[in-house]
Design a protein around this motif. Structure first.
Motif, PDB file in Angstrom:
ATOM      1  N   UNK A 117     -45.924   2.159 -22.735  1.00  0.00           N
ATOM      2  CA  UNK A 117     -44.497   1.946 -22.928  1.00  0.00           C
ATOM      3  C   UNK A 117     -43.960   2.539 -24.217  1.00  0.00           C
ATOM      4  N   UNK A 118     -44.824   2.943 -25.094  1.00  0.00           N
ATOM      5  CA  UNK A 118     -44.430   3.593 -26.344  1.00  0.00           C
ATOM      6  C   UNK A 118     -45.567   4.515 -26.783  1.00  0.00           C
ATOM      7  N   UNK A 119     -45.360   5.238 -27.848  1.00  0.00           N
ATOM      8  CA  UNK A 119     -46.412   6.090 -28.374  1.00  0.00           C
ATOM      9  C   UNK A 119     -46.428   7.487 -27.793  1.00  0.00           C
ATOM     10  N   UNK A 120     -45.486   7.786 -26.914  1.00  0.00           N
ATOM     11  CA  UNK A 120     -45.457   9.114 -26.295  1.00  0.00           C
ATOM     12  C   UNK A 120     -45.200  10.200 -27.339  1.00  0.00           C
ATOM     13  N   UNK A 121     -44.308   9.919 -28.278  1.00  0.00           N
ATOM     14  CA  UNK A 121     -44.019  10.905 -29.327  1.00  0.00           C
ATOM     15  C   UNK A 121     -45.256  11.157 -30.186  1.00  0.00           C
ATOM     16  N   UNK A 122     -45.976  10.092 -30.507  1.00  0.00           N
ATOM     17  CA  UNK A 122     -47.200  10.230 -31.296  1.00  0.00           C
ATOM     18  C   UNK A 122     -48.224  11.079 -30.546  1.00  0.00           C
ATOM     19  N   UNK A 123     -48.431  10.788 -29.272  1.00  0.00           N
ATOM     20  CA  UNK A 123     -49.410  11.526 -28.479  1.00  0.00           C
ATOM     21  C   UNK A 123     -49.011  12.993 -28.350  1.00  0.00           C
ATOM     22  N   UNK A 124     -47.739  13.243 -28.089  1.00  0.00           N
ATOM     23  CA  UNK A 124     -47.259  14.616 -27.937  1.00  0.00           C
ATOM     24  C   UNK A 124     -47.446  15.407 -29.229  1.00  0.00           C
ATOM     25  N   UNK A 125     -47.019  14.813 -30.343  1.00  0.00           N
ATOM     26  CA  UNK A 125     -47.110  15.489 -31.638  1.00  0.00           C
ATOM     27  C   UNK A 125     -48.558  15.723 -32.033  1.00  0.00           C
ATOM     28  N   UNK A 126     -49.394  14.732 -31.835  1.00  0.00           N
ATOM     29  CA  UNK A 126     -50.812  14.859 -32.207  1.00  0.00           C
ATOM     30  C   UNK A 126     -51.490  15.970 -31.416  1.00  0.00           C
ATOM     31  N   UNK A 127     -51.155  16.111 -30.159  1.00  0.00           N
ATOM     32  CA  UNK A 127     -51.766  17.164 -29.350  1.00  0.00           C
ATOM     33  C   UNK A 127     -51.261  18.545 -29.741  1.00  0.00           C
ATOM     34  N   UNK A 128     -50.019  18.650 -30.173  1.00  0.00           N
ATOM     35  CA  UNK A 128     -49.476  19.959 -30.532  1.00  0.00           C
ATOM     36  C   UNK A 128     -49.920  20.447 -31.906  1.00  0.00           C
ATOM     37  N   UNK A 129     -50.106  19.528 -32.841  1.00  0.00           N
ATOM     38  CA  UNK A 129     -50.495  19.934 -34.191  1.00  0.00           C
ATOM     39  C   UNK A 129     -51.942  20.417 -34.192  1.00  0.00           C
ATOM     40  N   UNK A 130     -52.211  21.518 -34.861  1.00  0.00           N
ATOM     41  CA  UNK A 130     -53.582  22.027 -34.884  1.00  0.00           C
ATOM     42  C   UNK A 130     -54.526  21.106 -35.655  1.00  0.00           C
ATOM     43  N   UNK A 131     -55.732  20.997 -35.152  1.00  0.00           N
ATOM     44  CA  UNK A 131     -56.836  20.279 -35.799  1.00  0.00           C
ATOM     45  C   UNK A 131     -56.602  18.769 -35.933  1.00  0.00           C
ATOM     46  N   UNK A 132     -55.770  18.177 -35.085  1.00  0.00           N
ATOM     47  CA  UNK A 132     -55.539  16.735 -35.144  1.00  0.00           C
ATOM     48  C   UNK A 132     -56.095  16.016 -33.917  1.00  0.00           C
ATOM     49  N   UNK A 133     -56.864  16.716 -33.105  1.00  0.00           N
ATOM     50  CA  UNK A 133     -57.382  16.107 -31.879  1.00  0.00           C
ATOM     51  C   UNK A 133     -58.339  14.957 -32.145  1.00  0.00           C
ATOM     52  N   UNK A 134     -58.844  14.848 -33.317  1.00  0.00           N
ATOM     53  CA  UNK A 134     -59.779  13.771 -33.652  1.00  0.00           C
ATOM     54  C   UNK A 134     -59.054  12.420 -33.719  1.00  0.00           C
ATOM     55  N   UNK A 135     -57.733  12.435 -33.875  1.00  0.00           N
ATOM     56  CA  UNK A 135     -56.947  11.198 -33.953  1.00  0.00           C
ATOM     57  C   UNK A 135     -56.782  10.633 -32.538  1.00  0.00           C
ATOM     58  N   UNK A 136     -57.226   9.410 -32.291  1.00  0.00           N
ATOM     59  CA  UNK A 136     -57.118   8.831 -30.950  1.00  0.00           C
ATOM     60  C   UNK A 136     -55.728   8.224 -30.707  1.00  0.00           C
ATOM     61  N   UNK A 137     -54.732   9.069 -30.519  1.00  0.00           N
ATOM     62  CA  UNK A 137     -53.344   8.599 -30.442  1.00  0.00           C
ATOM     63  C   UNK A 137     -53.082   7.684 -29.248  1.00  0.00           C
ATOM     64  N   UNK A 138     -53.702   7.938 -28.106  1.00  0.00           N
ATOM     65  CA  UNK A 138     -53.484   7.066 -26.941  1.00  0.00           C
ATOM     66  C   UNK A 138     -54.064   5.676 -27.201  1.00  0.00           C
ATOM     67  N   UNK A 139     -55.238   5.621 -27.801  1.00  0.00           N
ATOM     68  CA  UNK A 139     -55.862   4.335 -28.106  1.00  0.00           C
ATOM     69  C   UNK A 139     -55.058   3.586 -29.170  1.00  0.00           C
ATOM     70  N   UNK A 140     -54.565   4.284 -30.148  1.00  0.00           N
ATOM     71  CA  UNK A 140     -53.712   3.665 -31.171  1.00  0.00           C
ATOM     72  C   UNK A 140     -52.457   3.099 -30.516  1.00  0.00           C
ATOM     73  N   UNK A 141     -51.865   3.862 -29.603  1.00  0.00           N
ATOM     74  CA  UNK A 141     -50.663   3.396 -28.906  1.00  0.00           C
ATOM     75  C   UNK A 141     -50.957   2.156 -28.073  1.00  0.00           C
ATOM     76  N   UNK A 142     -52.133   2.112 -27.468  1.00  0.00           N
ATOM     77  CA  UNK A 142     -52.514   0.933 -26.696  1.00  0.00           C
ATOM     78  C   UNK A 142     -52.526  -0.307 -27.585  1.00  0.00           C
TER      79      UNK A 142
END
Length: 73
Positions: free
Chosen positions: A43-68
């Motif tokens: 229900x939230x965290x979409x902006x975080x997930x989108x931004x994290x995936x687009x920024x280079x070298x940030x894939x190590x951040x578990x944005x979906x799990x953080x959003x959960x």
């Protein structure tokens, strides 16, 4: 179950680094997909997930799990 799906989303995002040189191009394709999935699950965290995936070298951040976990509090 939602937590496992969020972890799978994060792993899929990190998996783009398995193909050397194509990792960042894969992230461009994966970013909107991850954002939609995170919005559906959390229900939230979409902006975080989108931004994290687009920024280079940030894939190590578990944005979906953080959003959960953010959606649980």
């Amino acid at each position: 179950m939602k937590l496992l799906l969020c972890i799978a989303i994060d792993l899929a995002g990190m998996g783009t680094y398995a193909a050397p040189g194509a990792g960042e191009l894969g992230d461009i394709a994966w970013a909107p997909v991850a954002a939609v999935l995170v919005r559906m699950l959390c229900g939230n965290g979409a902006k975080l997930a989108f931004t994290e995936e687009l920024l280079p070298f940030t894939d190590i951040i578990p944005s979906a799990t953080i959003s959960y976990f953010r959606s649980r509090s």
